[in-house]
Scaffold this motif. Structure first.
Motif, PDB file in Angstrom:
ATOM      1  N   UNK A 109      42.713  33.294  35.094  1.00 12.71           N
ATOM      2  CA  UNK A 109      41.458  33.616  35.365  1.00 12.71           C
ATOM      3  C   UNK A 109      40.352  32.696  35.629  1.00 12.71           C
ATOM      4  N   UNK A 110      40.903  31.585  36.222  1.00 18.45           N
ATOM      5  CA  UNK A 110      40.087  30.636  36.820  1.00 18.45           C
ATOM      6  C   UNK A 110      39.373  31.197  37.841  1.00 18.45           C
ATOM      7  N   UNK A 111      40.145  31.400  38.965  1.00 11.43           N
ATOM      8  CA  UNK A 111      39.465  31.544  40.493  1.00 11.43           C
ATOM      9  C   UNK A 111      38.858  32.780  40.809  1.00 11.43           C
ATOM     10  N   UNK A 112      39.218  33.823  40.117  1.00 14.77           N
ATOM     11  CA  UNK A 112      38.523  35.011  40.681  1.00 14.77           C
ATOM     12  C   UNK A 112      39.336  35.697  41.955  1.00 14.77           C
ATOM     13  N   UNK A 113      40.354  35.185  42.201  1.00 17.12           N
ATOM     14  CA  UNK A 113      40.733  35.882  43.392  1.00 17.12           C
ATOM     15  C   UNK A 113      41.442  37.210  43.286  1.00 17.12           C
ATOM     16  N   UNK A 114      41.901  37.655  41.971  1.00 18.74           N
ATOM     17  CA  UNK A 114      42.415  38.933  41.879  1.00 18.74           C
ATOM     18  C   UNK A 114      41.354  39.901  41.143  1.00 18.74           C
ATOM     19  N   UNK A 115      40.006  39.714  41.436  1.00 21.58           N
ATOM     20  CA  UNK A 115      38.871  40.475  41.072  1.00 21.58           C
ATOM     21  C   UNK A 115      39.039  41.916  41.580  1.00 21.58           C
ATOM     22  N   UNK A 116      38.995  43.098  40.776  1.00 19.48           N
ATOM     23  CA  UNK A 116      38.806  44.295  41.408  1.00 19.48           C
ATOM     24  C   UNK A 116      37.977  45.025  40.909  1.00 19.48           C
ATOM     25  N   UNK A 166      36.629  33.177  35.391  1.00 20.99           N
ATOM     26  CA  UNK A 166      36.078  33.746  36.545  1.00 20.99           C
ATOM     27  C   UNK A 166      34.884  34.883  36.078  1.00 20.99           C
ATOM     28  N   UNK A 167      34.075  35.035  36.895  1.00 20.43           N
ATOM     29  CA  UNK A 167      33.156  36.156  36.708  1.00 20.43           C
ATOM     30  C   UNK A 167      33.680  37.462  36.562  1.00 20.43           C
ATOM     31  N   UNK A 168      33.062  38.251  35.560  1.00 23.75           N
ATOM     32  CA  UNK A 168      33.592  39.758  35.492  1.00 23.75           C
ATOM     33  C   UNK A 168      32.450  40.389  34.751  1.00 23.75           C
ATOM     34  N   UNK A 205      31.321  44.827  33.263  1.00 24.59           N
ATOM     35  CA  UNK A 205      32.156  46.110  32.573  1.00 24.59           C
ATOM     36  C   UNK A 205      32.940  46.805  33.834  1.00 24.59           C
ATOM     37  N   UNK A 206      32.540  46.695  35.017  1.00 25.02           N
ATOM     38  CA  UNK A 206      33.289  47.425  36.185  1.00 25.02           C
ATOM     39  C   UNK A 206      34.149  46.408  37.195  1.00 25.02           C
ATOM     40  N   UNK A 207      33.699  45.005  37.016  1.00 24.93           N
ATOM     41  CA  UNK A 207      34.569  44.129  37.822  1.00 24.93           C
ATOM     42  C   UNK A 207      35.278  43.294  36.949  1.00 24.93           C
ATOM     43  N   UNK A 208      36.902  43.571  37.148  1.00 23.64           N
ATOM     44  CA  UNK A 208      37.724  42.940  36.104  1.00 23.64           C
ATOM     45  C   UNK A 208      38.509  42.000  36.918  1.00 23.64           C
ATOM     46  N   UNK A 209      38.892  40.961  36.062  1.00 25.13           N
ATOM     47  CA  UNK A 209      40.047  39.996  36.522  1.00 25.13           C
ATOM     48  C   UNK A 209      41.478  40.453  36.075  1.00 25.13           C
ATOM     49  N   UNK A 210      42.202  40.916  37.039  1.00 21.92           N
ATOM     50  CA  UNK A 210      43.556  41.711  36.994  1.00 21.92           C
ATOM     51  C   UNK A 210      44.609  40.648  36.342  1.00 21.92           C
ATOM     52  N   UNK A 211      44.549  39.469  36.318  1.00 18.83           N
ATOM     53  CA  UNK A 211      45.507  38.600  35.666  1.00 18.83           C
ATOM     54  C   UNK A 211      45.425  38.413  34.317  1.00 18.83           C
ATOM     55  N   UNK A 212      44.207  38.942  33.641  1.00 14.79           N
ATOM     56  CA  UNK A 212      43.929  38.661  32.252  1.00 14.79           C
ATOM     57  C   UNK A 212      43.767  39.642  31.560  1.00 14.79           C
ATOM     58  N   UNK A 213      43.800  40.980  32.085  1.00 12.79           N
ATOM     59  CA  UNK A 213      43.517  42.126  31.212  1.00 12.79           C
ATOM     60  C   UNK A 213      44.999  43.135  31.514  1.00 12.79           C
TER      61      UNK A 213
END
Length: 78
Positions: free
Chosen positions: A29-36, A51-53, A55-63
């Motif tokens: 969750x540090x880098x934000x590379x896996x944001x979707x 990493x920034x997230x 309601x609609x932009x999520x960090x995939x490795x943390x959720x």
């Protein structure tokens, strides 16, 4: 776009299990590379990302998905 069912796996792990190549680097969750973009459904964070997230932009490795979800990778035309 990708569709996933609820799972105890992170969304990134669930995508990998389905053979989907998703962008990632740190898995923490540090880098934000896996944001979707979360197009539909609901997720919950098992680890709060740095990493920034929103309601609609999520960090995939943390959720993980708590309902059926549909996601679109940032920059995707789909």
């Amino acid at each position: 776009m990708c569709h996933l069912k609820p799972s105890s796996l992170t969304v990134l792990e669930a995508l990998e299990q389905q053979g989907v190549t998703a962008p990632f680097q740190c898995r923490e969750g540090y880098c934000g590379t896996c944001t979707a973009t979360l197009v539909s459904g609901e997720i919950e964070y098992v680890q709060e990302p740095i990493a920034y997230n929103d309601d609609r932009r999520v960090v995939l490795c943390c959720c993980k998905a708590t309902t059926d979800i549909e996601i679109s990778f940032v920059g995707s035309k789909a």
